[in-house]
Design a protein around this motif. Sequence first.
Motif, PDB file in Angstrom:
ATOM      1  N   LYS A  49      49.340  20.978  35.396  1.00 45.94           N
ATOM      2  CA  LYS A  49      46.952  20.804  35.708  1.00 45.94           C
ATOM      3  C   LYS A  49      47.253  19.567  34.350  1.00 45.94           C
ATOM      4  N   ASP A  50      48.325  19.420  32.632  1.00 42.64           N
ATOM      5  CA  ASP A  50      47.888  18.679  32.780  1.00 42.64           C
ATOM      6  C   ASP A  50      48.770  17.843  32.904  1.00 42.64           C
ATOM      7  N   THR A  51      49.521  17.898  33.207  1.00 45.56           N
ATOM      8  CA  THR A  51      50.537  16.904  34.278  1.00 45.56           C
ATOM      9  C   THR A  51      49.618  15.326  35.152  1.00 45.56           C
ATOM     10  N   LEU A  52      48.973  16.872  35.830  1.00 40.31           N
ATOM     11  CA  LEU A  52      48.013  15.901  37.127  1.00 40.31           C
ATOM     12  C   LEU A  52      47.095  14.797  36.656  1.00 40.31           C
ATOM     13  N   VAL A  53      46.454  15.963  35.075  1.00 41.36           N
ATOM     14  CA  VAL A  53      45.554  14.855  34.707  1.00 41.36           C
ATOM     15  C   VAL A  53      46.327  14.076  33.868  1.00 41.36           C
ATOM     16  N   LYS A  54      47.003  13.857  33.364  1.00 45.97           N
ATOM     17  CA  LYS A  54      47.825  12.885  32.531  1.00 45.97           C
ATOM     18  C   LYS A  54      47.968  11.415  33.625  1.00 45.97           C
ATOM     19  N   THR A  55      49.120  12.083  34.390  1.00 52.95           N
ATOM     20  CA  THR A  55      48.885  11.030  35.915  1.00 52.95           C
ATOM     21  C   THR A  55      47.718  10.789  36.919  1.00 52.95           C
ATOM     22  N   GLY A  56      46.460  10.825  36.424  1.00 53.98           N
ATOM     23  CA  GLY A  56      45.270  10.589  37.075  1.00 53.98           C
ATOM     24  C   GLY A  56      44.903  11.356  38.485  1.00 53.98           C
ATOM     25  N   LYS A  57      45.732  12.146  38.744  1.00 57.07           N
ATOM     26  CA  LYS A  57      45.730  12.945  39.914  1.00 57.07           C
ATOM     27  C   LYS A  57      44.462  13.664  39.468  1.00 57.07           C
ATOM     28  N   LEU A  58      44.372  14.158  38.391  1.00 59.61           N
ATOM     29  CA  LEU A  58      43.062  14.892  38.961  1.00 59.61           C
ATOM     30  C   LEU A  58      42.401  14.567  37.593  1.00 59.61           C
ATOM     31  N   ASP A  59      40.897  14.483  37.121  1.00 61.63           N
ATOM     32  CA  ASP A  59      39.386  13.637  36.540  1.00 61.63           C
ATOM     33  C   ASP A  59      40.410  14.669  34.741  1.00 61.63           C
ATOM     34  N   ALA A  60      39.505  13.675  33.634  1.00 55.81           N
ATOM     35  CA  ALA A  60      39.907  14.507  32.599  1.00 55.81           C
ATOM     36  C   ALA A  60      39.517  15.326  32.478  1.00 55.81           C
ATOM     37  N   ALA A  61      38.569  16.040  33.195  1.00 54.65           N
ATOM     38  CA  ALA A  61      37.357  17.003  32.348  1.00 54.65           C
ATOM     39  C   ALA A  61      37.898  18.474  33.035  1.00 54.65           C
ATOM     40  N   TRP A  62      38.881  18.297  33.258  1.00 56.21           N
ATOM     41  CA  TRP A  62      40.130  18.945  33.706  1.00 56.21           C
ATOM     42  C   TRP A  62      40.337  19.866  32.777  1.00 56.21           C
ATOM     43  N   THR A  63      40.574  19.181  32.070  1.00 52.16           N
ATOM     44  CA  THR A  63      41.666  19.029  31.388  1.00 52.16           C
ATOM     45  C   THR A  63      41.091  20.718  29.388  1.00 52.16           C
ATOM     46  N   ALA A  64      40.216  20.995  29.414  1.00 50.53           N
ATOM     47  CA  ALA A  64      39.641  21.850  29.054  1.00 50.53           C
ATOM     48  C   ALA A  64      39.977  23.604  30.014  1.00 50.53           C
ATOM     49  N   ILE A  65      39.775  23.650  31.152  1.00 42.82           N
ATOM     50  CA  ILE A  65      39.537  23.882  32.338  1.00 42.82           C
ATOM     51  C   ILE A  65      41.277  25.094  31.768  1.00 42.82           C
TER      52      ILE A  65
END
Length: 116
Positions: A49-65
């Motif tokens: 999940k963190d990788t998907l956030v870092k690569t922009g495939k997921l919104d940064a809001a997912w970081t804390a989920i």
Amino acid sequence: MTQITLIILTLSTALWAPIALADPGNSCHFHGKKPAPEAIVSGCALQRKDTLVKTGKLDAAWTAIKPTTIETIDGKKGKEWKVSFKDPNAKDKAKETLYMFFTLPGNFIAANFTGQ
């Protein structure tokens, strides 16, 4: 063999032996068929999940989920792990729940918002 010969052999072997380095981005790659413990799968899902956030495939809001459910399911090729993350604040309700799929030993298969 004398001690000196043994020391020389040990040193020469150590100097020529290939070094195996683990890729930190691939720490959740497993071999064999032994099922991974739930805690390992949870950790691998968080890393993915963190990788998907870092690569922009997921919104940064997912970081804390954090994962909401971790279960084994019958997948296309046998048993799989299904990890769900839920963002109750998601603007697009069709993208409120992120699903990740892993092989039983813990290797990543896919991630999507459909759960299929």
